[in-house]
Enzyme design. Structure first.
Site, PDB file in Angstrom:
ATOM      1  CB  ALA A  97      -8.158   7.660   4.483  1.00 57.32           C
ATOM      2  N   GLY A  98     -10.473   7.736   6.276  1.00 58.87           N
ATOM      3  CA  GLY A  98     -11.564   9.278   6.518  1.00 58.87           C
ATOM      4  C   GLY A  98     -13.004   8.884   6.343  1.00 58.87           C
ATOM      5  CG  ASN A 114      -5.760   1.476  11.529  1.00 58.41           C
ATOM      6  OD1 ASN A 114      -5.857   1.203  12.701  1.00 58.41           O
ATOM      7  ND2 ASN A 114      -4.665   1.588  11.479  1.00 58.41           N
ATOM      8  CB  THR A 115      -8.408   5.825  13.289  1.00 54.17           C
ATOM      9  OG1 THR A 115      -7.286   6.375  12.606  1.00 54.17           O
ATOM     10  CG2 THR A 115      -8.624   6.709  14.372  1.00 54.17           C
ATOM     11  N   GLY A 134      -7.518   9.925   9.548  1.00 56.00           N
ATOM     12  CA  GLY A 134      -8.084   9.544  10.356  1.00 56.00           C
ATOM     13  C   GLY A 134      -9.153  11.049  11.109  1.00 56.00           C
ATOM     14  CE  LYS A 141      -3.279   2.835   2.750  1.00 55.23           C
ATOM     15  NZ  LYS A 141      -4.009   3.414   4.339  1.00 55.23           N
TER      16      LYS A 141
END
Lengths: 364, 269
Positions: free
Chosen positions: B196-197, B218-219, B169, B108
């Site tokens: 993301a986001g 992830n977050t 994040g 990635k």
């Protein structure tokens, strides 16, 4: 359930005290020293063996020394807070200079969502505004609009606290310290270390931290980097945590103008090496708290590796006459006294503590 | 899993560089309260691919081994990432290290342009993608929804595109649904992953309803109060969004359209 460790009275008799448990503790970090205290308080005859030339010179040397169970509750399991309250009382009672001034959690305006989240995840705090912050910490007056104040928390200076504890162990309890002394590797390798130390001890306490990985294969290292700054332009009464999406940093006043800034948490086990990025992040957070830190003298930078089990919770494991106390992760001072008391009760009374003892009882 | 969902799932795999997976959730492994909770969250999510950051945990002399071993022991496919890399050279070096450590050509690719938004440096990204594909890597580029950049990444040899939903994040969801929809329309046969986001499960469902092939996050899971529960919530949302997309949703209209017939109703005068 476990059994208490039965003394070998023939050997004990030759040592001159029929009912005295003879305990050898390997490791003079916060785990070993609090265990020495807990066993000595129960009347054991304690010897501490340490590779380095003094107490508390491994991982404990670099600790922040925050006694902040409520703050830790934000990211740690409830057990850590429970054990932490017991330890907080211990340190306040047993060593001098443990100010209970509480602790502060602050965030820059852009990170306020993190402050809200922090507040949702724990208890034991008051929301404070900028004016109240100015009363608590005059040097931070006007710098932050809101924050969290945890009034019941405390902090200590780890190096002084362990020196004081060592002094008490020697003077009040007659504990013997053998520094710069290594235990033969076959002792470490043995599933039951007491077999190899049979002539000397009824119980062996393995408090070696990450060095015990040879017999605790599920132990891993989590590196932490820290620095110490010196400034006469700012004073703080209590630790301050600066929230940040990547790395929450704490600034702990150590007195005499010294401040400990910590700590990173990196999933690797290299000792000693401090990266530029870590310094940058730690210093940025301190600078964001107060610009005086930008002018402060860098007194020390350091790094070591914390021992942790996969769930980041501590363990007591008993293999025959060997008791291993390990896995304190980021919470050495917050957990050690509570674990030490349990280890002593396990040895003397056979008490089982399911919250910190694995279900695996092969050797029992 | 009950019979119906498993039938649906097996009938609808997604393919990245020839590797077929059933789960359309790719999960990051950073910032969990503990490795034990991470492992449980991965199991609850049923994710088959997890991303691992090399840069942060590497240090020297492979000292991050025990964490990586924990990941490998989970039996999932590892997609190493170049998180935090800011230059082409850093990203390429990190990718090479990752290939050796995890024995995979997958990478990635992140080349970050700026610290506050963690916005991809698309120029560096395209350049690094060229170098890495030439060197045999299978690149998953973290990019924006810019169509020209996407085109250049495909020309560079990328067979997957991973546009952001919002800054890493930030948890803001899909900032530019129009841009993402347009990207889907331009590249109907390229596997597209929103990366993301994403903050809450409905964001992930929305991405899947746009026709995206998968979601990487992830977050949102790691920093949830209960990461394991949140992992499962995302798995359900992604499956719901995917099924909704495949079911060919109705068109929206400006005016109400009664769902029961109005003609021939009794008239009460």
């Amino acid at each position: 359930m476990g059994d208490p460790i039965i003394l070998d009275h023939d050997k004990a008799a030759t040592a001159g005290a029929a009912n005295t448990m003879r305990v050898t503790i390997i490791g003079a970090g916060v785990a070993g020293l609090t265990c020495a205290h807990a066993f000595a308080q129960r009347g054991a005859q304690v010897t501490v063996i340490e590779r380095k030339n003094g107490s508390g010179q491994g991982c404990s040397w670099y600790a922040g020394g925050m006694l902040a169970p409520w703050c830790e509750r934000e990211s740690a399991e409830p057990l850590v807070a429970e054990l932490g309250f017991e330890s907080l009382d211990y340190w306040r009672r047993e060593v001098p200079n443990v100010p209970a001034e509480g602790s502060l959690v602050l965030a820059q305006a852009r990170d306020l969502p993190d402050l809200k989240r922090f507040s949702r995840r724990t208890e034991g705090f008051d929301w404070i505004d900028g004016a109240r912050l100015g009363e608590l910490e005059p040097d931070l007056d006007g710098r932050f609009g809101q924050g969290l104040f945890f009034p019941t928390e405390a902090h200590l200076e780890p190096r002084k606290a362990l020196a004081a504890l060592t002094g008490r162990l020697v003077n009040e309890y007659g504990v013997t310290f053998r520094y710069q002394s290594d235990v033969a590797s076959e002792v470490y390798d043995a599933a039951d270390a007491s077999a190899a130390l049979d002539d000397e001890a009824d119980v062996v306490l393995d408090c070696r931290g990450l060095a015990a990985r040879d017999v605790l294969p599920d132990l891993r290292g989590v590196k932490g980097e820290m620095l110490v700054l010196y400034s006469t332009e700012i004073s703080l009464k209590r630790p301050v945590r600066m929230l940040h999406p990547r790395i929450p940093v704490y600034i702990v006043p150590r007195g005499d103008g010294h401040f400990m800034i910590g700590a990173t948490s990196v999933e690797n086990d290299e000792r000693g090496r401090v990266t530029g990025r870590a310094l940058l992040e730690l210093l940025s957070a301190a600078y964001a708290l107060h610009p005086a830190f930008g002018e402060a003298e860098v007194v020390e930078i350091g790094a070591d590796v914390r021992p942790a089990f996969p769930d980041n919770l501590p363990r007591i494991r008993r293999h025959g006459r060997t008791i291993r106390v390990n896995g304190f992760y980021r919470h050495g001072f917050l957990l050690a006294p509570a674990l030490a008391r349990r280890a002593a009760e396990l040895a003397f009374d056979g008490t089982h503590f399911p919250e910190v003892m694995d279900e695996d009882r092969r050797e029992w | 899993m009950d019979a119906m969902t498993s039938t649906t799932a097996t009938a609808d795999p997604v393919e990245f560089y020839g590797t077929r997976v059933t789960s359309r959730l790719l999960l990051g492994t950073a910032q969990y309260p503990s490795p034990a909770i991470l492992a449980e969250a991965i199991r609850a999510s049923a994710a088959e691919i997890v991303t691992v950051s090399l840069r942060r945990e590497s240090g020297v002399a492979r000292s991050g081994q025990s964490f990586w071993q924990l990941i490998r022991d989970l039996g999932v496919k590892v997609l190493p990432n170049t998180a935090g890399c800011k230059t082409v050279k850093e990203a390429v070096t990190t990718a090479e290290m990752a290939r050796e450590l995890f024995d995979t050509p997958w990478i990635k690719l992140e080349v970050i342009g700026e610290d506050d938004t963690l916005q991809p440096d698309v120029f560096g990204l395209v350049e690094a993608a060229k170098i890495l594909t030439r060197d045999g890597f299978q690149v998953f580029p973290y990019t924006t929804e810019d169509l020209i950049v996407a085109d250049k990444l495909l020309s560079a040899g990328c067979e997957v595109l991973m546009p952001w939903g919002a800054p890493i994040g930030s948890g803001r969801g899909l900032n530019n649904p129009y841009g993402l929809r347009s990207m889907r329309a331009h590249f109907p046969r390229v596997p597209l992953v929103v990366d993301a986001g994403v903050g809450v499960p409905s964001h992930a469902a929305a991405a899947m309803e746009l026709g995206y092939d998968a979601v990487l996050l992830n977050t949102a899971v790691a920093k949830a109060g209960d990461p394991v529960k949140m992992a499962r919530a995302f798995a359900l949302a992604i499956e719901a969004g995917r099924e909704g997309f495949r079911a060919d949703p109705m068109e929206t209209r400006d005016m109400a359209a009664p769902s029961t017939p109005v003609m021939g109703q009794a008239h009460f005068g």
